[in-house]
Design an enzyme around this catalytic site. Structure first.
Site, PDB file in Angstrom:
ATOM      1  N   GLU A 206      -3.326  11.910  -3.311  1.00 42.20           N
ATOM      2  CA  GLU A 206      -2.402  12.411  -4.218  1.00 42.20           C
ATOM      3  C   GLU A 206      -2.383  13.705  -4.556  1.00 42.20           C
ATOM      4  O   GLU A 206      -1.454  14.343  -4.728  1.00 42.20           O
ATOM      5  CB  GLU A 206      -3.018  11.603  -5.758  1.00 42.20           C
ATOM      6  CG  GLU A 206      -2.823  10.018  -5.848  1.00 42.20           C
ATOM      7  CD  GLU A 206      -1.547   9.255  -5.213  1.00 42.20           C
ATOM      8  OE1 GLU A 206      -0.540  10.267  -5.592  1.00 42.20           O
ATOM      9  OE2 GLU A 206      -1.451   8.404  -4.819  1.00 42.20           O
TER      10      GLU A 206
ATOM     11  N   HIS B 106       5.331  -1.517  -3.996  1.00 44.06           N
ATOM     12  CA  HIS B 106       6.483  -0.594  -3.498  1.00 44.06           C
ATOM     13  C   HIS B 106       7.671  -1.359  -3.727  1.00 44.06           C
ATOM     14  O   HIS B 106       8.825  -0.948  -3.611  1.00 44.06           O
ATOM     15  CB  HIS B 106       6.267  -0.038  -2.404  1.00 44.06           C
ATOM     16  CG  HIS B 106       4.899   0.978  -2.215  1.00 44.06           C
ATOM     17  ND1 HIS B 106       3.448   0.233  -2.400  1.00 44.06           N
ATOM     18  CD2 HIS B 106       4.934   2.017  -2.237  1.00 44.06           C
ATOM     19  CE1 HIS B 106       2.908   1.530  -2.449  1.00 44.06           C
ATOM     20  NE2 HIS B 106       3.437   2.177  -2.384  1.00 44.06           N
TER      21      HIS B 106
HETATM   22  O1  X8Z Z   1       1.060   3.928  -2.403  1.00 43.43           O
HETATM   23  C1  X8Z Z   1       0.259   4.612  -1.934  1.00 43.43           C
HETATM   24  C2  X8Z Z   1      -0.448   5.838  -2.641  1.00 43.43           C
HETATM   25  C3  X8Z Z   1       0.508   6.542  -3.500  1.00 43.43           C
HETATM   26  S1  X8Z Z   1       2.015   7.162  -2.496  1.00 43.43           S
HETATM   27  C4  X8Z Z   1      -1.379   5.676  -3.248  1.00 43.43           C
HETATM   28  N1  X8Z Z   1      -0.210   4.406  -0.506  1.00 43.43           N
HETATM   29  C5  X8Z Z   1       0.220   3.311   0.061  1.00 43.43           C
HETATM   30  C6  X8Z Z   1      -0.246   1.941  -0.574  1.00 43.43           C
HETATM   31  O2  X8Z Z   1      -0.888   1.922  -1.451  1.00 43.43           O
HETATM   32  O3  X8Z Z   1       0.541   0.879  -0.259  1.00 43.43           O
HETATM   33  C7  X8Z Z   1      -1.000   5.012   0.206  1.00 43.43           C
HETATM   34  C8  X8Z Z   1      -1.223   4.377   1.541  1.00 43.43           C
HETATM   35  C9  X8Z Z   1      -0.432   3.242   1.620  1.00 43.43           C
HETATM   36 ZN    ZN Z   2       1.543   9.030  -1.777  1.00 42.47          ZN
END
Ligand code: X8Z
Ligand code: ZN
Length: 645
Positions: free
Chosen positions: A417, A544
């Protein structure tokens, strides 16, 4: 286009931000007298004036929209949801209008920078809406889209796993959770499990019944999202088509300085490079799980049961290090335990992360970062806990929002982060539309690259351990890294492979879930712990998807960060194995790194890559080389196994 919220909540349908009404710039130019008699020529579109007005409009818009999104994500209520949808809708209308206005400039001479900004305006939205119909109709669609997007995200944020004695041994689960809470106030024994709690149980319990219940319990949060998700895609695709894209997939893939079809081919090339490494890890892990749980739980052949891998999405497998640990390769410490023993709290973890960046010569975080960030889960309200980094004023009001736990995973996430925040501040002198990563994979790779420097040597330097393990521990150290980085690769691909299919209409609502399960099987070699209910919407249980954050960025990041690491260690004159190289304290590497960060999105990404690494190609060879000793070892272990699934 500037990404609205990095890995954060979507404010409306935008990747980008802000606004005010755009004057019709060229019309304001005085008309030469000689031309007055002739039929009036169409006013010549002026790209510079259009772009200046667009950037101002977007910047003004982001001033309030970011703050509303921040409050919504920190305090989910009906009212903040309403506000976020309202601000998001305003943003959709602005961005869609500006994107459509770029069409006037097709064929008009302009500088490469102007062309770049036009492309950003056109393709940078995450979820466009169509601009057909009366202004009232346009607004109604933008409102509908943004209400859906906010609802999806807040539904995810509020997700919980019910305590259900008929499904699992509640007492055993609460024991695991309470054990990890240390001296904190005991949790309410009746409260349902948060995602952090269910995830903890998934990584610590070795009872297959409990693991299955955690997995299924969390995946029960998302069936309710499905109709909204479907409608959102209908609106988004109509918006993308109006802008001249085939669909949203085409639009998302158009953000990489090459035609979307070429980008898709690039992704395939990268996957071909790294797939054999993943297969070796999969084969070895499956054998270990089989040895641990027996054939009835984890058969010797075929896919791995997804809930046995220590993570809700089977995306990173560090939770089961103990099951796959290479014998006689013990690093001699467990960072999870070390952090607790050394009395690290979340703030100290963030301070330690900051100190890494300042050791490279980057300026310390502003005081407002500490005043305004959210670093632990508040007890009395609903928040979006998925970690994110924010750049609220596009200058230096940078913040993180995460529900930090004292463990190795979150120590690494903090560096991740902060990478976003240091990048954001480094490019804050660029024009507004260039205040973004060289591409979104770069934004994700910055902090992860820094976290690759968390080596035993570094941990000793900062007093977390006293003895650096010898080379005998290399396979163990590499295994732990591989569970984080190599295990992730097919998952990184799966999320957007699924969305591209959906956006393209190849996967319909009737097959949403089956397609997700099929892709999990094809790429990750995993299978759900049991038959899925007919209303399942498993993609919605991954942040996401309801959060509408494109995911290809992480796949790219996991490739790029190893290219950065290789280049940085070469610059540092490091000759040992790459996984032992830490650039902590190296201001020369830091200076070169800063140069790349400061470029933001002002140049095509190969230029930024070249500035730091000397190469213009994204290439999986660096990650494969990093793990080469482990891969050789895995191949030995896998002899006689029937690999693949
Ligand atoms: O979402 C994230 C970060 C924030 S951009 C914590 N990541 C992905 C996830 O958690 O799915 C980092 C690695 C992959
Ligand atoms: Zn990130």
């Amino acid at each position: 286009m500037r990404q609205f919220l990095l890995c954060g909540a979507a404010i409306g349908a935008l990747l980008l931000s802000s606004c005010t009404s755009t004057p019709e710039p060229a019309v304001l130019a005085p008309t030469p007298v000689a031309q007055l008699a002739a039929p009036a020529p169409a006013p010549k579109p002026d790209p510079a004036a259009f772009l200046a007005a667009a950037e101002k409009e977007l910047m003004d818009y982001s001033d309030y929209a970011y703050r509303i999104a921040w409050v919504n994500a920190n305090f989910i209520t009906e009212d903040t949801d309403w506000l976020n949808a309202w601000a998001g809708s305003a943003g959709t209308l602005i961005s869609v209008r500006l994107a459509n206005e770029t069409k006037k400039f097709e064929g008009v001479p302009m500088t490469p920078e102007q062309k770049r900004k036009m492309d950003i305006l056109k393709a940078g939205m995450v979820m466009p809406a169509p601009s057909t119909g009366t202004p009232e109709q346009q607004k109604a669609v933008a409102d509908e889209l943004n209400t859906i997007m906010t609802d999806l995200q807040s539904t995810y944020g509020k997700g919980k796993v019910a305590l259900d004695d008929s499904k699992f041994d509640v007492k055993a689960v609460l024991n695991i959770i309470n054990r990890s809470r240390g001296k904190e106030e005991a949790r309410d024994p009746k409260a349902p499990l948060t995602l952090e709690e269910a995830s903890l149980v998934l990584s610590e319990s070795r009872d297959p019944k409990i693991l299955k219940a955690m997995w299924e319990g969390w995946h029960a949060i998302s069936p309710v999202m499905k109709p909204d998700y479907q409608r959102m895609i209908e609106i988004g695709n109509a918006g993308a088509k109006e802008l001249g894209f085939k669909d949203i997939a085409d639009m998302w893939l158009s953000n990489y300085d090459m035609p979307s079809a070429d980008m898709e081919k690039t992704v395939e090339r990268l996957w071909t490079q790294v797939q054999p490494l993943y297969n070796d890890l999969h084969c070895y892990t499956r054998a270990k799980l089989n040895a641990k749980y027996g054939d009835a739980v984890q058969p010797k052949t075929g896919p791995i049961r997804a809930d046995l891998l220590g993570n809700m999405w089977a995306q990173q497998w560090n939770g089961i290090y103990d099951i796959v640990a290479p014998p006689s390769s013990d690093p001699g410490f467990d960072l999870n335990k070390v952090l607790v023993a050394k009395k690290y709290d979340p703030i100290k973890m963030v301070k330690t992360g900051e100190a890494f960046y300042t050791s490279l010569g980057l300026p310390a975080l502003p005081e407002t970062f500490w005043q305004r960030s959210l670093i632990t889960r508040p007890r009395d309200r609903e928040v979006i806990c998925h970690a994110s980094a924010w750049d609220v004023d596009n200058v230096d009001d940078i913040r993180i929002k995460m529900c930090t736990q004292v463990n190795a995973e979150d120590f690494s996430t903090i560096h991740h982060e902060l990478g976003h925040n240091f990048y954001q501040r480094a490019y804050n002198k660029q024009d507004f539309l260039f205040r973004n990563g060289a591409n979104d994979g770069f934004h994700e790779a910055i902090g992860d690259f820094v976290a690759l420097s968390i080596t035993p040597e570094y941990l000793k330097q900062i007093g977390l351990i006293t003895k650096v393990p010898s080379a005998d521990a290399d396979i163990g150290l590499l295994m732990d890294r591989a569970l984080e980085k190599v295990a992730f690769l097919p998952f990184g691909l799966k999320v957007d492979k699924w969305r591209w299919q959906v956006f393209r209409g190849e996967t319909t609502p009737a097959t949403y879930n089956q397609a997700w399960v099929d892709l999990g099987l094809k790429y990750q070699g995993i299978t759900p712990p049991g038959p899925r209910p007919t209303d399942a919407f498993d993609p919605g249980a991954k942040f996401h998807v309801p959060g509408n954050t494109p995911y290809l960025r992480y796949f790219l990041s996991f490739i790029l960060q190893f290219q950065f690491q290789k280049a940085a260690c070469e610059q540092a004159g490091w000759t040992g194995p790459l996984h032992r190289c830490s650039i902590y304290g190296n201001t020369d590497v830091g200076a070169k790194f800063t140069k790349m960060l400061e470029m933001g999105a002002s140049k095509p990404w190969p230029d930024a890559l070249e500035a730091f690494t000397g190469t213009r190609e994204i290439d999986g060879a660096a990650i494969v080389a990093y793990f080469a000793p482990l891969q050789a070892w895995l191949k030995e272990q896998n002899k006689g196994q029937q690999c693949r699934w």
